[in-house]
Scaffold this active site. Structure first.
Site, short mmCIF file in Angstrom:
data_model
loop_
_atom_site.label_atom_id
_atom_site.label_comp_id
_atom_site.label_asym_id
_atom_site.label_seq_id
_atom_site.Cartn_x
_atom_site.Cartn_y
_atom_site.Cartn_z
N GLU A 8 50.47 0.88 9.39
CA GLU A 8 51.41 0.37 8.39
C GLU A 8 50.73 0.44 7.03
O GLU A 8 49.79 -0.29 6.76
CB GLU A 8 51.81 -1.07 8.71
N ARG A 62 51.07 -1.95 -1.70
CA ARG A 62 50.33 -2.81 -2.62
C ARG A 62 49.49 -1.99 -3.60
O ARG A 62 48.88 -2.54 -4.52
CB ARG A 62 49.42 -3.77 -1.85
N LYS A 95 58.96 -10.34 11.41
CA LYS A 95 57.55 -10.57 11.07
C LYS A 95 57.37 -12.05 10.71
O LYS A 95 58.10 -12.58 9.87
CB LYS A 95 57.18 -9.67 9.90
#
Length: 409
Positions: A233, A237, A321
């Site tokens: 993943e 960012r 999540k």
């Protein structure tokens, strides 16, 4: 304003904007045309304020004002007619048009979906008395026509202004008519999307990766594969995320590549266009969820409260999540949150390490765990891929011990 003698702009046809089908554009290859012109699309410029680079309504795409950034900074600054010549202003407008094309690529995924450039508004930072703004903006108009052909001819306004942010020489915005995505495009679809989520559950572990330099992406992917974990993943960012996903997807098709920390639809579209096969968000973004469901694309949204879990369930989702897991109370909180939602499985992320991984995996409501300790940014930047492989093998051994029927294959 435009319309001065000798100016090259699109002639008004008097015709309404009509739908254009993909059949009409079957022989388009816009990116090939860009290569033939000796051009290379830059990374799309980042917004410098609280706005989106592009916003679509219906079949119209509105592109925010963009300027002549190259390699992360303005290629020129100053007023045309004073610090800059007409020729330098023209070159700045041409670079701005190239940046706008990169924004189109990010928003649409496929430049062949551009039906036509409808309207261009150009602003020129002009010295007092300078009146050749249309010739400056021709740098953008002519490039759009070179790239898109007849589709690139447009209506236009050229305006002289006393200054622009950062003293940039030009700023240009576009209105574009777009075609719908073809039904045969390469998207996961419901069956393939279910397989992606099933694979994540089978692996039990998702490495959450923050990568600073795209050139580290393939060696990192190779280390994960060598250790037996075909999943990554890549979080949005850093500026390198999109390119890292693109390189991994192209070079290592056996790796299940997802995009994390997806906050906006623009990021989601860019991630999917780059080759991501699932998206993960830190919070519950209903617009993002609805878009992914419409596109039949796997999404794992972040939740922290019963209300958010309920909203996810109302959208038909059963895998979410739990983030930030440890900060929210860890396993105790997760069990309490899961209790009313018997059909929901959780991917706890945030504070997961080799020390507590087993405890999470033994929790019945846990589908898989996400964690950054497997491939921390410092190890990636240092090129310590053997150490990353070791940490990955160590984590997979924990998965296999806790879930022998679903652990590392």
């Amino acid at each position: 304003m435009d319309g001065l003698p000798g100016e090259k702009v699109g002639e008004p046809s008097g015709e309404p904007i009509l739908p254009i089908s993909h059949t009409d554009s079957a022989r388009m290859d816009t990116e090939k045309r860009i290569r033939e012109l000796g051009l290379e699309l830059p990374s799309p410029p980042k917004p410098v304020g609280a706005y989106l680079p592009a916003r679509q309504t219906g079949n119209l795409l509105f592109l925010s004002g963009t300027t002549c950034y190259a390699d992360g900074k303005p290629m020129r600054t100053g007023r045309v007619g004073a610090e800059l010549s007409l020729e330098e202003g023209y070159a700045a407008a041409r670079q701005t048009a190239l940046n706008l094309i990169s924004v189109l690529k990010a928003a649409l995924g496929d430049l062949d979906r551009v039906a036509r450039i409808v309207k261009l508004n150009g602003y020129v930072n002009s010295a007092p008395g300078f009146d050749r703004q249309p010739e400056v903006i021709n740098g953008a108009s002519e490039l759009l026509e070179q790239v898109f052909g007849e589709r690139g001819r447009h209506a236009r306004t050229s305006i002289g202004v006393s200054d622009l942010p950062g003293h940039i020489p030009v700023e240009i915005e576009l209105l574009v008519q777009v075609m719908p995505e073809p039904s045969g495009r390469d998207v996961p679809g419901p069956a393939a999307g279910a397989e992606v989520l099933e694979k994540i559950g089978e692996l039990g572990l998702v490495p959450v990766i923050e990568i600073e330099h795209a050139e580290h992406a393939v060696p990192l992917g190779e280390a994960l594969l060598a250790a037996g974990l075909p999943c990554a993943e890549i979080t949005f960012r850093t500026d390198a995320a999109e390119e890292a996903i693109r390189r991994l997807s192209a070079s290592l098709p056996q790796l299940l590549v997802g995009a994390g920390t997806i906050l906006t639809l623009d990021q989601a579209r860019r991630a999917v266009a780059a080759g991501a096969r699932f998206v993960v968000s830190p919070g519950l973004n209903l617009d993002l969820i609805d878009w992914c469901l419409q596109e039949q694309f796997p999404v794992i949204p972040g939740v922290a409260t019963p209300t958010e879990v309920g909203l996810a369930v109302s959208r038909g989702l059963s895998i979410v999540k739990f983030f930030p897991a440890e900060a929210l109370g860890g396993i105790k909180m997760l069990k309490a949150l899961a209790a009313p939602f018997k059909g929901v499985r959780f991917v706890p992320t945030g504070g997961i390490t080799a020390a507590n991984l087993a405890d999470y995996l033994k929790t019945p409501a846990v589908y898989a765990c996400g964690g950054s300790w497997i491939a921390p940014p410092a190890l990636i930047s240092a090129g310590a891929f053997e150490e990353i492989a070791r940490l990955t093998r160590e984590a997979l051994q924990i998965v296999h011990t806790c879930r022998p029927e679903r652990g590392a294959r």
